[in-house]
Design a protein around this motif. Structure first.
Motif, PDB file in Angstrom:
ATOM      1  N   UNK A   1      27.766  35.880  21.874  1.00  0.00           N
ATOM      2  CA  UNK A   1      27.863  36.560  23.163  1.00  0.00           C
ATOM      3  C   UNK A   1      27.219  37.934  23.115  1.00  0.00           C
ATOM      4  N   UNK A   2      26.748  38.346  24.279  1.00  0.00           N
ATOM      5  CA  UNK A   2      26.291  39.716  24.482  1.00  0.00           C
ATOM      6  C   UNK A   2      27.440  40.484  25.121  1.00  0.00           C
ATOM      7  N   UNK A   3      27.799  41.594  24.509  1.00  0.00           N
ATOM      8  CA  UNK A   3      28.903  42.423  25.006  1.00  0.00           C
ATOM      9  C   UNK A   3      28.345  43.809  25.296  1.00  0.00           C
ATOM     10  N   UNK A   4      28.623  44.315  26.487  1.00  0.00           N
ATOM     11  CA  UNK A   4      28.129  45.643  26.848  1.00  0.00           C
ATOM     12  C   UNK A   4      29.115  46.338  27.766  1.00  0.00           C
ATOM     13  N   UNK A   5      29.094  47.671  27.783  1.00  0.00           N
ATOM     14  CA  UNK A   5      30.023  48.395  28.646  1.00  0.00           C
ATOM     15  C   UNK A   5      29.855  48.005  30.102  1.00  0.00           C
ATOM     16  N   UNK A   6      30.972  47.886  30.807  1.00  0.00           N
ATOM     17  CA  UNK A   6      30.901  47.549  32.228  1.00  0.00           C
ATOM     18  C   UNK A   6      30.231  48.655  33.022  1.00  0.00           C
ATOM     19  N   UNK A   7      30.390  49.874  32.568  1.00  0.00           N
ATOM     20  CA  UNK A   7      29.674  51.015  33.155  1.00  0.00           C
ATOM     21  C   UNK A   7      28.729  51.535  32.085  1.00  0.00           C
ATOM     22  N   UNK A   8      27.471  51.206  32.229  1.00  0.00           N
ATOM     23  CA  UNK A   8      26.518  51.585  31.205  1.00  0.00           C
ATOM     24  C   UNK A   8      25.111  51.264  31.652  1.00  0.00           C
TER      25      UNK A   8
END
Length: 279
Positions: free
Chosen positions: A123-130
């Motif tokens: 999975x790709x995980x990234x900040x929801x606000x970013x």
């Protein structure tokens, strides 16, 4: 009439290629200048129009940025603070029910993150606000609780499948200005990287508008416009090839870079839109 082009402190002269936009506005008799969104000395009431162009540090202080946007006279702020509030958190992807999108989970706890990654395998995980690929990680199944805690300690994250086609087809961006698709750019990462940004070795190329991509971009803008009940001034739709079709990866409605360094022609339709709004 004065147009204030909003940027951040690390880009005082504006987004890359800003000279093209300066020239396009000047050629149409528009007085414009670049200002920093959190500069207390700016007299926002003096502006006939305010355009958020490169305030790319807003993700570090989103609530302050949204408060600034709400403080302006809304008829002068392109797209509007209500759009900014909805679009600043990638949770908005869950609202695009009628569009094909990259499957997205919005999670706030380590347990949710572990479960979401396990469901996908990779999975790709990234900040929801970013923005800008900052904080993005590619994670595999079997993530332990302690590692998961690190990813969510700063706030919510979004979890998406790794779309491997980004390494072959790239990420496609279609720019829509005043309801008209004006340009398409393909962005590709380097090597095993999945981030397409130049600081990670990525490159961007202007390509002809593709009908399928244009249709998806217009549908995405229409979905947002239906939500807010009005025409939006501008937008950029980033899309990926997933399950044998183009799907929305991001819908950028706050401060999408116009890629003026590789697509200087985007300055003209943006300037034309500004002139219409001033009229």
């Amino acid at each position: 009439m004065t147009v204030l082009l909003v940027t951040s402190r690390d880009l005082p002269a504006g987004e890359p290629g800003a000279a093209a936009l300066d020239a396009a506005l000047g050629a149409r008799g528009v007085d414009s200048r670049w200002v920093v969104w959190d500069d207390a000395s700016v007299d926002w009431s003096s502006a006939s129009l305010v355009a958020a162009r490169s305030p790319w540090d807003y993700t570090e202080r989103p609530e302050e940025f949204l408060a600034w946007a709400r403080s302006l006279e809304q008829e002068r702020l392109l797209n509007g603070a209500d759009v900014f509030a909805w679009n600043h958190d990638k949770r908005y992807l869950l609202d695009l029910h009628r569009l094909p999108t990259v499957p997205t989970a919005w999670v706030t706890s380590a347990a949710q993150l572990v479960a979401a990654v396990d469901d996908l395998g990779t999975a790709v995980v990234k900040p929801a606000v970013g923005a800008g690929g900052i904080g993005l990680s590619v994670l595999g199944a079997g993530l332990d609780q302690a590692a998961a805690e690190v990813h969510v300690e700063a706030g919510a994250v979004v979890v998406q499948p790794l779309v491997t086609s980004i390494r072959t087809r790239g990420e496609v961006s279609v720019f829509v200005i005043d309801g008209v698709p004006v340009c398409q750019v393909v962005k590709v990462p380097v090597g095993e990287e999945v981030r397409v940004h130049e600081e990670y070795g990525g490159s961007s190329t202007v390509v002809p508008l593709d009908p399928a991509c244009v249709d998806l971009a217009l549908a995405a803008l229409a979905e947002a416009e239906a939500r807010f009940g009005r025409r939006l001034d501008y937008g950029r739709v980033d899309m990926l090839w997933w399950a044998e079709r183009w799907v929305v990866g991001e819908l950028e409605l706050i401060e999408p870079g116009l890629y003026l360094d590789v697509a200087p022609g985007n300055a003209d339709p943006f300037a034309e839109m500004v002139v219409r709004r001033l009229g």
